[in-house]
Design a protein around this motif. Structure first.
Motif, PDB file in Angstrom:
ATOM      1  N   VAL A 192      36.654  34.785  37.292  1.00 21.41           N
ATOM      2  CA  VAL A 192      37.049  33.805  36.714  1.00 21.41           C
ATOM      3  C   VAL A 192      38.746  33.898  36.809  1.00 21.41           C
ATOM      4  O   VAL A 192      39.323  34.807  36.393  1.00 21.41           O
ATOM      5  CB  VAL A 192      36.981  33.615  35.093  1.00 21.41           C
ATOM      6  N   GLU A 193      39.226  32.559  37.504  1.00 20.32           N
ATOM      7  CA  GLU A 193      40.574  32.896  37.656  1.00 20.32           C
ATOM      8  C   GLU A 193      41.406  32.165  36.427  1.00 20.32           C
ATOM      9  O   GLU A 193      40.922  30.991  36.015  1.00 20.32           O
ATOM     10  CB  GLU A 193      41.088  32.215  38.821  1.00 20.32           C
ATOM     11  N   ILE A 194      42.350  32.700  36.008  1.00 18.66           N
ATOM     12  CA  ILE A 194      43.078  32.209  34.535  1.00 18.66           C
ATOM     13  C   ILE A 194      44.410  32.575  34.625  1.00 18.66           C
ATOM     14  O   ILE A 194      44.717  33.600  35.068  1.00 18.66           O
ATOM     15  CB  ILE A 194      41.915  32.342  33.230  1.00 18.66           C
ATOM     16  N   PHE A 205      36.206  44.004  25.790  1.00 16.27           N
ATOM     17  CA  PHE A 205      36.855  44.374  26.716  1.00 16.27           C
ATOM     18  C   PHE A 205      37.338  45.848  26.197  1.00 16.27           C
ATOM     19  O   PHE A 205      37.986  45.914  25.095  1.00 16.27           O
ATOM     20  CB  PHE A 205      38.135  43.643  26.937  1.00 16.27           C
ATOM     21  N   LYS A 206      37.056  46.847  26.927  1.00 14.21           N
ATOM     22  CA  LYS A 206      37.424  48.194  26.532  1.00 14.21           C
ATOM     23  C   LYS A 206      36.925  48.554  25.367  1.00 14.21           C
ATOM     24  O   LYS A 206      37.748  49.274  24.447  1.00 14.21           O
ATOM     25  CB  LYS A 206      38.841  48.300  26.637  1.00 14.21           C
ATOM     26  N   LYS A 213      44.129  42.590  32.849  1.00 12.10           N
ATOM     27  CA  LYS A 213      44.808  42.775  34.116  1.00 12.10           C
ATOM     28  C   LYS A 213      44.094  42.154  35.116  1.00 12.10           C
ATOM     29  O   LYS A 213      42.948  41.960  34.705  1.00 12.10           O
ATOM     30  CB  LYS A 213      45.602  43.960  34.460  1.00 12.10           C
ATOM     31  N   ASN A 214      44.614  41.743  36.460  1.00 14.79           N
ATOM     32  CA  ASN A 214      44.083  41.237  37.559  1.00 14.79           C
ATOM     33  C   ASN A 214      42.624  42.341  37.815  1.00 14.79           C
ATOM     34  O   ASN A 214      42.977  43.324  37.952  1.00 14.79           O
ATOM     35  CB  ASN A 214      44.692  41.053  38.818  1.00 14.79           C
ATOM     36  N   GLY A 215      41.557  41.719  37.802  1.00 17.18           N
ATOM     37  CA  GLY A 215      40.326  42.683  38.406  1.00 17.18           C
ATOM     38  C   GLY A 215      39.628  43.274  37.269  1.00 17.18           C
ATOM     39  O   GLY A 215      38.753  43.911  37.132  1.00 17.18           O
ATOM     40  N   ALA A 216      40.235  43.079  35.869  1.00 12.27           N
ATOM     41  CA  ALA A 216      39.491  43.591  34.675  1.00 12.27           C
ATOM     42  C   ALA A 216      38.053  43.186  34.614  1.00 12.27           C
ATOM     43  O   ALA A 216      37.695  41.890  34.967  1.00 12.27           O
ATOM     44  CB  ALA A 216      40.564  43.012  33.440  1.00 12.27           C
ATOM     45  N   ASN A 257      36.641  39.548  35.884  1.00 14.90           N
ATOM     46  CA  ASN A 257      35.147  39.668  36.137  1.00 14.90           C
ATOM     47  C   ASN A 257      34.190  39.795  34.957  1.00 14.90           C
ATOM     48  O   ASN A 257      34.422  40.614  34.312  1.00 14.90           O
ATOM     49  CB  ASN A 257      34.957  40.757  37.396  1.00 14.90           C
ATOM     50  N   VAL A 258      33.699  38.736  34.884  1.00 18.43           N
ATOM     51  CA  VAL A 258      32.537  38.675  33.425  1.00 18.43           C
ATOM     52  C   VAL A 258      31.421  39.208  33.837  1.00 18.43           C
ATOM     53  O   VAL A 258      30.646  38.520  34.588  1.00 18.43           O
ATOM     54  CB  VAL A 258      32.888  37.140  32.912  1.00 18.43           C
ATOM     55  N   LYS A 259      30.997  40.141  33.221  1.00 17.17           N
ATOM     56  CA  LYS A 259      29.793  40.873  33.473  1.00 17.17           C
ATOM     57  C   LYS A 259      28.625  40.108  32.567  1.00 17.17           C
ATOM     58  O   LYS A 259      28.903  40.102  31.107  1.00 17.17           O
ATOM     59  CB  LYS A 259      29.716  42.065  33.078  1.00 17.17           C
ATOM     60  N   PHE A 260      27.676  39.429  32.988  1.00 11.74           N
ATOM     61  CA  PHE A 260      26.526  38.794  32.127  1.00 11.74           C
ATOM     62  C   PHE A 260      25.235  38.565  33.005  1.00 11.74           C
ATOM     63  O   PHE A 260      25.277  38.360  34.095  1.00 11.74           O
ATOM     64  CB  PHE A 260      27.038  37.384  31.925  1.00 11.74           C
TER      65      PHE A 260
END
Length: 374
Positions: free
Chosen positions: A26-28, A56-57, A73-76, A16-19
């Motif tokens: 985004v699936e990748i 990230f973090k 990971k998934n949902g990050a 999940n990209v926060k913008f």
């Protein structure tokens, strides 16, 4: 016995990209690099990959890193910070712009007032239209074409209906058989508002201007407007151009900037008379090689697109090209210097720039001299 490794499907994760107040899923593949993630984010946000800073973090992610090595990971949740100016299209897609318009209009203060009564057409006006050939009805609070305009018949050469609230033009527009310019900027024109088949009967029509409307698709019938010299459809909702655009062999100016165009058809090479093309602020990532067939092309505007390269023969074959705007694209000077014909293009570019400077100095001197005499 356990299987070694995982299938590609097993490797798929959603981040999940926060913008700008949005959360963009985004699936990748977890095996992908940060650079590949940025490429997927670009069309969703309009922010060019080199203008993206992903965090990230609390850590800024480098392009060569893989999501797996970063333990994404998934949902990050990953934060996106966008560098100012490094975008394609009209600008970054923000939360407030996700509703239908992104209506790319002029500022409210500059718009004519449309809530007043429609201005009536006077008999003296019709007489003047017939005498001059110019039907000027810009900013008259119109919601439809006045019937009186059609009485001008072959007398009308210019029809300016800009900055009204017109949604539709009648098929009877073809009675203005000598019309050369049709101006419909800043109205409420939609895809089905114009009868392009009827416009094709206007054999003298050389200029159509439809800036600041709501057009998402140009129909194939546009290719029948063989007398057209200028086509202006900036600040609309276009996602592409029909292949029939290549039938407009006499077209000299094409302005489709500030739309949502993803690709240009190869048939553009058939527009052999094109001198100026403005594709700025769209969603282009490449141009067809056939652009190089435009031997009369002098100015090409490509700013604010995701383009990473140019057609390999553009400098060699477009021997008149002297203006090339690449601001806000992925193309670097190192890339274009490698193209054949770069030196000749650079010489033309510098010569044109110098002529413009000389003209300004000359014009300024003449003005000053005249001022002194007075």
């Amino acid at each position: 016995m356990e299987k070694e490794g995982k299938s590609d499907a097993d490797n798929r994760i959603t981040v999940n990209v926060k913008f700008s107040g949005r959360s963009i899923p985004v699936e990748i593949s977890s095996e992908s690099t940060v650079k590949e993630l940025k490429s997927l984010i670009q069309p969703l946000t309009n922010v060019l990959t080199r203008g993206q800073k992903l965090i990230f973090k609390g850590k800024v992610l480098m392009d060569e890193m893989t999501l797996k090595s970063l333990e994404v990971k998934n949902g990050a949740k990953i934060m996106l910070m966008a560098s100012q100016g490094l975008h394609q299209g009209d600008g970054p897609i923000r939360k407030e712009a996700s509703t239908l318009s992104t209506v790319r209009r002029m500022p409210e203060a500059m718009r004519p007032k449309r809530d007043g009564p429609q201005i009536p057409v006077l008999k003296s006006q019709v007489e003047r239209w017939k005498a001059t050939g110019v039907v000027a009805l810009s900013g008259c609070n119109l919601k439809a074409l006045p019937d009186e305009v059609l009485t001008c018949g072959p007398s009308a050469r210019v029809l300016d209906l800009s900055h009204n609230s017109i949604q539709h033009l009648p098929a009877a527009i073809n009675s203005l058989c000598s019309l050369q310019k049709l101006m419909l900027n800043g109205n409420e024109i939609l895809d089905n508002s114009l009868s392009w088949e009827e416009l094709a009967f206007l054999k003298s029509l050389m200029v159509i201007s439809l800036n600041q409307n709501h057009i998402a698709t140009l129909p194939p019938e546009v290719g029948a407007l063989t007398s057209l010299r200028q086509l202006h459809i900036s600040h609309n909702d276009l996602t592409g151009l029909p292949s029939e655009i290549g039938l407009l062999t006499g077209l000299e100016v094409l302005k489709v900037n500030n739309n949502r165009i993803h690709s240009i058809p190869e048939s553009i090479g058939g527009c052999a008379s094109l001198i100026e093309v403005d594709l700025s602020s769209n969603l282009l990532v490449e141009l067809p090689e056939t652009i190089s067939k435009l031997k009369n092309l002098k100015a090409l505007y490509l700013k604010n697109n995701g383009i990473k390269s140019l057609p390999s023969s553009i400098f060699k074959l477009c021997s008149e090209l002297s203006i090339l705007d690449l601001h806000g694209t992925e193309i670097t000077m190192d890339v274009i210097r490698e193209l054949e014909g770069w030196e000749n293009f650079d010489e033309r570019r510098r010569s044109k720039h110098q002529k413009q400077l000389d003209f300004r100095v000359s014009s300024s001197a003449k003005f000053d001299e005249g001022a002194d005499k007075s």
